[in-house]
Structure formats: structure tokens, C-alpha cells
Design an enzyme around this catalytic site. Structure first.
Site, PDB file in Angstrom:
ATOM      1  N   GLY A 138       0.849  -1.055   0.043  1.00 54.28           N
ATOM      2  CA  GLY A 138      -0.142   0.087  -0.056  1.00 54.28           C
ATOM      3  C   GLY A 138       0.902   1.263  -0.096  1.00 54.28           C
ATOM      4  O   GLY A 138       1.639   1.431   1.154  1.00 54.28           O
TER       5      GLY A 138
ATOM      6  N   GLY B 192      -0.011   4.444  -0.217  1.00 57.94           N
ATOM      7  CA  GLY B 192      -0.692   5.638  -0.043  1.00 57.94           C
ATOM      8  C   GLY B 192       0.109   6.345   1.183  1.00 57.94           C
ATOM      9  O   GLY B 192       1.016   6.441   1.115  1.00 57.94           O
TER      10      GLY B 192
ATOM     11  N   GLY C  43       1.358   4.148   3.942  1.00 59.29           N
ATOM     12  CA  GLY C  43       2.638   3.218   3.352  1.00 59.29           C
ATOM     13  C   GLY C  43       3.806   4.140   2.880  1.00 59.29           C
ATOM     14  O   GLY C  43       4.931   3.476   3.350  1.00 59.29           O
TER      15      GLY C  43
ATOM     16  N   ARG D  12     -13.159   4.851   4.351  1.00 59.46           N
ATOM     17  CA  ARG D  12     -14.542   4.504   4.222  1.00 59.46           C
ATOM     18  C   ARG D  12     -15.336   6.050   3.472  1.00 59.46           C
ATOM     19  O   ARG D  12     -14.755   7.203   4.020  1.00 59.46           O
ATOM     20  CB  ARG D  12     -15.278   4.676   5.697  1.00 59.46           C
TER      21      ARG D  12
ATOM     22  N   ARG E 108     -20.475   0.403   7.028  1.00 56.73           N
ATOM     23  CA  ARG E 108     -19.447  -0.240   7.628  1.00 56.73           C
ATOM     24  C   ARG E 108     -19.175  -1.696   7.321  1.00 56.73           C
ATOM     25  O   ARG E 108     -17.978  -2.037   7.158  1.00 56.73           O
ATOM     26  CB  ARG E 108     -19.796  -0.293   9.305  1.00 56.73           C
TER      27      ARG E 108
ATOM     28  N   HIS F  74      -9.197  -0.845  18.350  1.00 53.42           N
ATOM     29  CA  HIS F  74      -8.955   0.623  17.706  1.00 53.42           C
ATOM     30  C   HIS F  74      -9.999   1.328  17.240  1.00 53.42           C
ATOM     31  O   HIS F  74     -10.663   0.899  16.592  1.00 53.42           O
ATOM     32  CB  HIS F  74      -8.005   0.374  16.545  1.00 53.42           C
TER      33      HIS F  74
HETATM   34  N1  APR Z   1      -2.839  -3.911  -3.301  1.00 54.10           N
HETATM   35  C1  APR Z   1      -1.945  -3.010  -3.044  1.00 54.10           C
HETATM   36  N2  APR Z   1      -2.319  -1.765  -2.496  1.00 54.10           N
HETATM   37  C2  APR Z   1      -3.748  -1.551  -2.614  1.00 54.10           C
HETATM   38  C3  APR Z   1      -4.733  -2.666  -2.826  1.00 54.10           C
HETATM   39  C4  APR Z   1      -4.329  -3.833  -3.112  1.00 54.10           C
HETATM   40  N3  APR Z   1      -4.935  -4.946  -3.404  1.00 54.10           N
HETATM   41  N4  APR Z   1      -5.975  -1.823  -2.910  1.00 54.10           N
HETATM   42  C5  APR Z   1      -5.879  -0.697  -2.526  1.00 54.10           C
HETATM   43  N5  APR Z   1      -4.282  -0.591  -2.540  1.00 54.10           N
HETATM   44  C6  APR Z   1      -3.894   0.808  -2.177  1.00 54.10           C
HETATM   45  C7  APR Z   1      -4.368   2.094  -2.749  1.00 54.10           C
HETATM   46  O1  APR Z   1      -4.043   2.193  -4.326  1.00 54.10           O
HETATM   47  C8  APR Z   1      -3.740   3.156  -2.171  1.00 54.10           C
HETATM   48  O2  APR Z   1      -2.576   3.548  -2.663  1.00 54.10           O
HETATM   49  O3  APR Z   1      -3.528   1.129  -0.869  1.00 54.10           O
HETATM   50  C9  APR Z   1      -3.528   2.545  -0.772  1.00 54.10           C
HETATM   51  C10 APR Z   1      -4.219   3.336   0.333  1.00 54.10           C
HETATM   52  O4  APR Z   1      -3.642   4.442   0.550  1.00 54.10           O
HETATM   53  P1  APR Z   1      -4.597   5.610   1.110  1.00 54.10           P
HETATM   54  O5  APR Z   1      -5.605   5.757   0.247  1.00 54.10           O
HETATM   55  O6  APR Z   1      -3.793   6.581   1.254  1.00 54.10           O
HETATM   56  O7  APR Z   1      -4.892   5.437   2.429  1.00 54.10           O
HETATM   57  P2  APR Z   1      -4.041   5.738   3.753  1.00 54.10           P
HETATM   58  O8  APR Z   1      -4.288   6.719   4.453  1.00 54.10           O
HETATM   59  O9  APR Z   1      -2.463   5.315   3.489  1.00 54.10           O
HETATM   60  O10 APR Z   1      -4.485   4.631   4.804  1.00 54.10           O
HETATM   61  C11 APR Z   1      -4.390   3.012   4.586  1.00 54.10           C
HETATM   62  O11 APR Z   1      -4.069   2.687   6.961  1.00 54.10           O
HETATM   63  O12 APR Z   1      -4.723   3.881   8.860  1.00 54.10           O
HETATM   64  C12 APR Z   1      -5.306   3.098   7.839  1.00 54.10           C
HETATM   65  O13 APR Z   1      -7.746   3.434   7.999  1.00 54.10           O
HETATM   66  C13 APR Z   1      -6.389   3.637   7.199  1.00 54.10           C
HETATM   67  O14 APR Z   1      -7.173   1.553   6.277  1.00 54.10           O
HETATM   68  C14 APR Z   1      -6.488   2.696   6.118  1.00 54.10           C
HETATM   69  C15 APR Z   1      -4.966   2.499   5.939  1.00 54.10           C
END
Ligand code: APR
Length: 316
Positions: free
Chosen positions: A13, A15, A18, A86, A92, A179
Site C-alpha cells: 500500500g 498511499g 505506506g 470509508r 461499515r 482501535h
Molecule cells: N494491493 C496493494 N495496494 C492496494 C490494494 C491492493 N490490493 N488496494 C488498494 N491499495 C492501495 C491504494 O491504491 C492506495 O494507494 O492502498 C493505498 C491506500 O492508501 P490511502 O488511500 O492513502 O490510505 P492511507 O491513508 O494510507 O490509509 C491506509 O491505514 O490507517 C489505516 O484507516 C487507514 O485503512 C487505512 C490504511
């Protein structure tokens, strides 16, 4: 590093959370980082950007970005932050289903390419996702851990420090449970350089800190409006990575698999854990008040509802 081994960390991930995980791992020189995402270009771009920050920030660990899980092969630790936030109109259960499918797919790849890794789950709803991950991976439960308590207790530490006007470094806290709003912050185990906060703050201030800690995630979402927290979540996950990779045996609140501790079984909940090279090496059972025990069991009930929902839609 004492062992001389070059470690490999997968941040799955790419994002906000990550990428923060990758950044802090690089800055701490914990090992080489593989940033993985399904979006083409995103992990590659962020990895290159982080690499280019290296000469200035003074790290030499490598960072690569990829859409191919083969690249996580042999990683020592995998941190999973992939998932959807979300969105308006999403229930949910919708979120549980979507993130449940994402985490399940990722676990298949971790199992295939990194069967000896220790896995840290960050994706929400955390306590349910980490339970699902352990079942899908089939790894020993001590090698599948959820990141939540480190973040919640860091938030509580900062609120106590802000209230007292003391260094955050001097504040220690402990937070149990799931959490979210049902977490159980423990003021009786919160100290400032060894002094219990119950001796330093009136009850109403302590109650306000506990309440703010419980709602800490929501407070950031309300400010950001278009996303959720990522610096402190990333830093918290990396604190866990560090303790595992360097075998530091730090005592940290983490979501760990319980097998009778605190009167709970076959569930993941936030409890004090010693983290070292074997993952969760010890779970400490603290003496807690009847009220805190009741709250802990209530929060476990919420988690069980989520697990049952995953079972009802066939993901577990
Ligand atoms: N494989 C790899 N990456 C994926 C997949 C997958 N199958 N599905 C989604 N992603 C990636 C998305 O493309 C995105 O880049 O996961 C990333 C999530 O990043 P953000 O939307 O920026 O979310 P973020 O703020 O990083 O939070 C991630 O951590 O704290 C928790 O609640 C939060 O569940 C959330 C997670």
C-alpha cells in the site's frame, strides 16, 4: 546494525500511511524498502522520490516501487496499509468487505513470497483485519500483529505533554482494547518521569485526555476533510518494525492474538506486548479495574461482530 544483516521491509500500500512507513524506515536505516501498490507508477514514483531524498537526509538504504508482489520475496517484515478509506454512503459492512478482500489477496502473496516474514497490519478496521490476516496467512499468531495501540498511546502521550507543558519524551502511557471509540486508555498506567498522572492532573482533565485519545483518529479526519492521519500511524508502525528488526524487546501496546489473556480467546486485541525478532515474544497481563475490564470485553464484542460479519459474507 549488530548482526550485519541487510534487512528487507515490504510496505504494501503506497498511499499516505505506506509512504510514511517507507520514509521512516529509510530514515532509521532499518533496511531496504519495497513499496508495493496496485496503482501503476504510484509506488515507483514515491520510491524514486524517497531515494532522491537520501543524499540530503543521509540514508543509503534502497527503496524500490513495484506493482509485482514477486519483489517482496524474502522480506523480513511486511507492513500492510493497503485498503480503501470509508467513503460517504459506504456502510461499515461495505468497508469491511472491500478491505477484507484486499487484505486476503495481499496475504496470499505474502504467504507465497515471504513465508518467514513478520506481518504488521495497519488497514482498518484494524482488529478484524489482523484476525483475518492471521487466518489467511496461517503464520504463527506471534508473527501477525496489528498496529493500533502504539498510535493511540502516542496520541495520549502528546495530549498529556501538551496539558502539563512537559516533554513528550517523559510521558508513558498504556492503551488497551480495540482501535476506535471503544479503546481503553489506562490513566493509572500513565506516568510522567515515573509520576502517575493521577498525582499531576485533576480527574476532569484526565477524563478529557482519555476522551480525546479515543476520538484521536476522528479529530484528524475532521481537520483534513479529505483523508485520515498518516504521519503518526506511519511512525507507530515503524516503531514496531524497529523493535522486531533490531530485536529490541520494546514493550509496546499492539493488537495481539489472545489465548485466554484478559479472559479473551481467539481474538486480536490491543495489549502490552514485548516485540522482538520472533514478533510478539510476550504478552503482559496488567491488573486492571473492573470498569476497564468491562470496557475491554465490550470492545472485544464489537470486534467479534466484525469477525462474524466477515464469516457471513464468506471472506473468513
Ligand atoms: N494491493 C496493494 N495496494 C492496494 C490494494 C491492493 N490490493 N488496494 C488498494 N491499495 C492501495 C491504494 O491504491 C492506495 O494507494 O492502498 C493505498 C491506500 O492508501 P490511502 O488511500 O492513502 O490510505 P492511507 O491513508 O494510507 O490509509 C491506509 O491505514 O490507517 C489505516 O484507516 C487507514 O485503512 C487505512 C490504511
Amino acid at each position: 546494525m549488530s548482526t550485519g544483516k541487510r534487512f528487507k521491509i515490504a510496505s504494501i500500500g503506497a498511499g499516505n500511511v505506506g509512504a510514511s512507513v517507507a520514509q521512516y524506515c529509510l530514515e532509521e536505516e532499518l533496511g531496504d524498502v519495497v513499496l508495493t501498490d496496485i496503482v501503476e507508477g504510484l509506488p515507483q514514483g514515491k520510491a524514486l522520490d524517497l531515494t532522491e531524498a537520501g543524499p540530503i537526509r543521509g540514508y543509503s538504504s534502497q527503496c524500490i516501487g513495484t506493482n509485482d508482489y514477486k519483489d517482496i520475496e524474502g522480506c523480513d517484515v511486511a507492513v500492510v496499509t493497503a485498503g480503501l478509506p470509508r467513503k460517504p454512503g459506504m456502510t461499515r459492512l461495505d468497508l469491511l468487505e472491500k478491505n477484507g478482500r484486499i487484505v486476503s489477496g495481499i496475504c496470499e502473496n505474502i504467504k507465497k513470497y515471504a513465508p518467514d516474514a513478520t506481518v504488521i497490519i495497519v488497514t482498518n478496521p484494524l482488529d478484524v483485519m489482523v484476525y483475518l490476516a492471521q487466518k489467511k496467512l496461517g503464520f504463527p499468531p506471534e508473527r501477525v500483529i496489528g498496529m493500533a495501540g502504539c498510535l493511540d498511546s502516542a496520541r495520549m502521550r502528546s495530549f498529556v505533554a501538551m496539558e502539563l507543558g512537559v516533554s513528550m519524551k517523559n510521558v508513558d502511557t498504556m492503551v488497551l482494547g480495540s482501535h476506535g471509540d471503544d479503546m481503553v486508555p489506562l490513566p493509572h498506567y500513565t506516568t510522567v518521569s515515573g509520576i502517575p498522572i493521577t498525582k499531576l492532573l485533576p480527574q476532569e482533565k484526565i477524563d478529557a485526555i482519555v476522551d480525546r485519545t479515543r476520538k484521536g483518529g476522528g479529530e484528524i479526519v475532521a481537520l483534513l476533510k479529505t483523508g485520515s492521519a498518516f504521519y503518526a500511524p506511519g511512525a507507530s508502525a515503524v516503531r514496531m518494525v524497529q523493535s522486531i528488526i533490531r530485536d529490541e524487546k520494546q514493550l509496546l501496546p499492539c493488537a495481539a492474538y489472545l489465548n485466554g489473556q484478559y479472559g479473551l480467546s481467539d481474538i486480536y486485541m490491543g495489549v502490552p506486548c514485548v516485540l522482538g525478532k520472533d514478533g510478539v515474544e510476550q504478552i503482559l497481563e496488567l491488573e486492571i479495574s473492573d470498569a476497564d475490564r468491562t470496557s475491554l470485553h465490550q470492545s472485544a464484542q464489537e470486534v467479534r461482530t466484525g469477525i462474524d460479519e466477515l464469516k457471513s459474507i464468506g471472506i473468513l
